[in-house]
Scaffold this motif. Structure first.
Motif, PDB file in Angstrom:
ATOM      1  N   PRO A  21       0.876  -1.264   0.084  1.00  0.00           N
ATOM      2  CA  PRO A  21       0.115  -0.070   0.103  1.00  0.00           C
ATOM      3  C   PRO A  21       0.864   1.471  -0.034  1.00  0.00           C
ATOM      4  O   PRO A  21       0.555   2.182  -0.651  1.00  0.00           O
ATOM      5  CB  PRO A  21      -0.714  -0.228   1.199  1.00  0.00           C
ATOM      6  N   LEU A  27       2.109   2.048  -3.664  1.00  0.00           N
ATOM      7  CA  LEU A  27       0.729   2.207  -4.460  1.00  0.00           C
ATOM      8  C   LEU A  27       0.528   3.689  -3.975  1.00  0.00           C
ATOM      9  O   LEU A  27       0.121   4.346  -4.955  1.00  0.00           O
ATOM     10  CB  LEU A  27      -0.160   1.371  -4.046  1.00  0.00           C
ATOM     11  N   LEU A  28       0.379   3.938  -2.673  1.00  0.00           N
ATOM     12  CA  LEU A  28      -0.094   5.305  -2.445  1.00  0.00           C
ATOM     13  C   LEU A  28       1.108   6.575  -2.933  1.00  0.00           C
ATOM     14  O   LEU A  28       0.717   7.494  -3.523  1.00  0.00           O
ATOM     15  CB  LEU A  28       0.073   5.626  -1.038  1.00  0.00           C
ATOM     16  N   ASP A  78      -5.913   2.917  -9.444  1.00  0.00           N
ATOM     17  CA  ASP A  78      -4.684   2.878  -8.366  1.00  0.00           C
ATOM     18  C   ASP A  78      -5.423   2.809  -6.963  1.00  0.00           C
ATOM     19  O   ASP A  78      -5.291   2.242  -6.275  1.00  0.00           O
ATOM     20  CB  ASP A  78      -3.503   3.445  -8.668  1.00  0.00           C
ATOM     21  N   PHE A  79      -5.966   4.109  -7.002  1.00  0.00           N
ATOM     22  CA  PHE A  79      -6.744   4.374  -5.699  1.00  0.00           C
ATOM     23  C   PHE A  79      -7.900   3.443  -5.348  1.00  0.00           C
ATOM     24  O   PHE A  79      -8.247   3.268  -4.280  1.00  0.00           O
ATOM     25  CB  PHE A  79      -6.992   5.940  -5.724  1.00  0.00           C
ATOM     26  N   THR A 136      -7.927   0.378  -5.955  1.00  0.00           N
ATOM     27  CA  THR A 136      -7.048  -0.818  -5.476  1.00  0.00           C
ATOM     28  C   THR A 136      -6.748  -0.365  -4.010  1.00  0.00           C
ATOM     29  O   THR A 136      -6.816  -1.464  -3.245  1.00  0.00           O
ATOM     30  CB  THR A 136      -5.807  -1.383  -6.364  1.00  0.00           C
ATOM     31  N   LEU A 137      -6.029   0.640  -3.732  1.00  0.00           N
ATOM     32  CA  LEU A 137      -5.595   0.962  -2.711  1.00  0.00           C
ATOM     33  C   LEU A 137      -6.778   1.001  -1.379  1.00  0.00           C
ATOM     34  O   LEU A 137      -6.705   0.586  -0.415  1.00  0.00           O
ATOM     35  CB  LEU A 137      -5.028   2.300  -2.387  1.00  0.00           C
ATOM     36  N   TYR A 174      -5.819   4.212   5.207  1.00  0.00           N
ATOM     37  CA  TYR A 174      -5.443   3.993   3.934  1.00  0.00           C
ATOM     38  C   TYR A 174      -6.458   3.912   2.930  1.00  0.00           C
ATOM     39  O   TYR A 174      -6.650   4.596   1.882  1.00  0.00           O
ATOM     40  CB  TYR A 174      -4.839   2.277   3.769  1.00  0.00           C
ATOM     41  N   LYS A 175      -7.657   3.347   3.337  1.00  0.00           N
ATOM     42  CA  LYS A 175      -8.876   3.397   2.556  1.00  0.00           C
ATOM     43  C   LYS A 175      -9.622   4.882   2.276  1.00  0.00           C
ATOM     44  O   LYS A 175      -9.715   5.405   1.259  1.00  0.00           O
ATOM     45  CB  LYS A 175     -10.148   2.700   3.224  1.00  0.00           C
ATOM     46  N   ALA A 179      -7.303   6.963   0.209  1.00  0.00           N
ATOM     47  CA  ALA A 179      -7.421   6.515  -1.306  1.00  0.00           C
ATOM     48  C   ALA A 179      -8.587   6.963  -1.700  1.00  0.00           C
ATOM     49  O   ALA A 179      -8.827   7.415  -3.064  1.00  0.00           O
ATOM     50  CB  ALA A 179      -7.503   4.899  -1.196  1.00  0.00           C
TER      51      ALA A 179
END
Length: 477
Positions: free
Chosen positions: A40, A43-44, A104-105, A107-108, A120-121, A124
């Motif tokens: 994560p 990805l972020l 991407d976001f 997925t995050l 994280y959610k 995103a």
């Protein structure tokens, strides 16, 4: 009576051996340096950098909105400044925001659920909402509810701009509510350094930005949003002089404007904004623009000149944008305290929030000055000038002109607010290709006509012709 099929022992042995070999080969061919589950934090970081690059880069900003709203102009290759949009640029903005952003976001956000980390959610969802806001601000109706789910929706339906904005308001509200300061740390946050309280404030800032965007169409919804956000108290919004910005580094992680300047020199500051800054004795002029090598005066270039006429003006006799925007490490601003105050000033004038519009307007100007290293005292002197002093009877002019100046460099946001407020009153490009009109949106990329034709046609039928001059839903007046 059917006969039983007997498989020889040696054949059974071969089958088992082949299955075993296949498993061994799969195990051997796994690369330990390429994890099958994305991390994560990576990805972020990548999601922030890639999408801020698109927002601040050549296609959405330098050859698009920065020219349309007359922050910048061109001294070479002037087609973009004459509203002759390149198909590649339009495609890049759309593709990058959807493929590098929404995917991407999304997925995050799913990873946030699987890791039981609501922060994280939430982050995103906030970044994904910011991207959707850029998309609908530029194009109007866009795929929203079915976007980011390519396995399920290969040709996603376009949602109306109203539904996109109201959907984002709901998503941002939920994201802000689920952020948990003091626990569930996040890594890879190159925008706000893992400060989830600041992320919550950013989410609320986006909520009031969107609420004001729809205020001419849906004042009741806008009022509800302002009531909800302000009910959270002073800590619900950015504190004084805070700025949500991506601080760029040296190459290869440099500002996309700075990267562009490494190999070419075809942009200049627009004459429109230079003339306004000079007329108001605005000290931001020397920050926004450079001094030409061959003159003692800052000179902007008229938007939309033919290429031969623009070139004759001379590179060393005209002004580029200032280093605060063009340097390798110049930051990209997503949301600022100054913008927040301009939003609150207008909301107060419209009766959407409590407060004195004059005070908030003057504070917004002061915040813009401080953002660029100038003093509040200088802002106080500036704000009482006849051309700057707040006019409650024509608040769109006062706020529109000063917000335009404060948002310099933020092409998409400046372009959107100019369309909504209709100030400053700009003249179309000198040799523009739209018959004296100015662009008020981006055209959809040609790939949508080819690959998502049915939904594209439905959006055009609802919204209007796929032209630069078709007004979007939020742009009521």
């Amino acid at each position: 009576m059917m006969k039983k099929l007997l498989i020889p022992t040696y054949l059974l042995f071969a089958i088992v051996l082949l299955a075993s070999c296949r498993k061994d080969l799969e195990r051997i061919n796994k690369n330990p340096n390429e994890p099958v589950t994305v991390q994560p934090d990576y990805l972020l970081s990548n999601g922030i950098k890639a999408n801020v690059d698109t927002y601040w880069g050549p296609d959405a900003a330098m050859d698009g909105t920065l020219l349309y709203v007359q922050y910048w102009s061109k001294i070479q290759y002037t087609d973009a400044d004459r509203y002759i949009a390149g198909a590649t640029g339009t495609q890049n903005v759309w593709s990058n925001f959807y493929a590098q952003g929404i995917e991407d976001f999304t997925t995050l956000a799913q990873l946030g659920d699987s890791l039981h980390n609501p922060n994280y959610k939430a982050v995103a969802v906030i970044m994904r909402s910011w991207i959707f806001q850029q998309l609908t601000d530029l194009y109007g109706d866009v795929p929203y509810k079915q976007a980011g789910q390519i396995a399920q929706y290969l040709t996603p339906v376009y949602d109306s701009q109203k539904d996109v904005y109201t959907g984002l308001l709901d998503e941002l509200k939920q994201a802000a509510a689920t952020i948990t300061p003091g626990s569930n740390n996040i890594d890879g946050d190159i925008l706000l350094g893992g400060d989830v309280t600041r992320w919550k404030q950013f989410a609320n800032g986006l909520r009031i930005r969107i609420a004001l965007r729809i205020a001419d169409r849906e004042p009741t919804i806008a009022k509800t949003v302002f009531d909800e956000v302000t009910a959270g108290g002073a800590g619900a919004l950015l504190p004084k002089d805070a700025v949500v910005k991506l601080n760029y580094l040296a190459s290869p992680n440099q500002n996309p404007v700075g990267r562009n300047r490494e190999t070419r020199n075809d942009y200049r500051i627009s004459k429109s904004i230079v003339d306004k800054l000079k007329a108001l004795n605005d000290p931001r002029l020397s920050i926004y623009a450079t001094m030409p090598k061959d003159t003692n005066v800052i000179i902007g270039v008229t938007n939309g000149l033919p290429s031969d006429s623009a070139a004759r003006l001379g590179f060393s006799k005209t002004s580029d944008a200032g280093a605060v925007f063009t340097a390798t490490t110049a930051p990209a601003v997503l949301f600022s305290y100054a913008e927040q105050l301009f939003i609150l000033a207008e909301a107060a004038q419209r009766g959407l929030v409590a407060g004195d519009p004059l005070t908030l307007y003057n504070q917004a100007i002061a915040a813009s000055f401080v953002q660029y290293g100038l003093s509040e005292a200088a802002a106080a002197v500036y704000a009482v000038q006849p051309g700057v002093a707040y006019d409650a009877l024509n608040f769109k002019k006062s706020i529109g002109e000063q917000k335009w100046l404060a948002l310099f460099g933020q092409g998409i946001e400046g372009f959107t607010e100019w369309r909504r407020l209709d100030y400053p009153q700009l003249k179309a490009a000198y040799a523009g290709a739209l018959g004296g009109s100015m662009p008020v949106r981006f055209k959809y990329p040609s790939s949508e006509q080819a690959l998502n034709g049915t939904n594209y046609k439905a959006a055009v039928a609802r919204q209007g012709a796929d032209l630069l001059t078709t007004k979007l839903w939020f742009d009521k007046y």
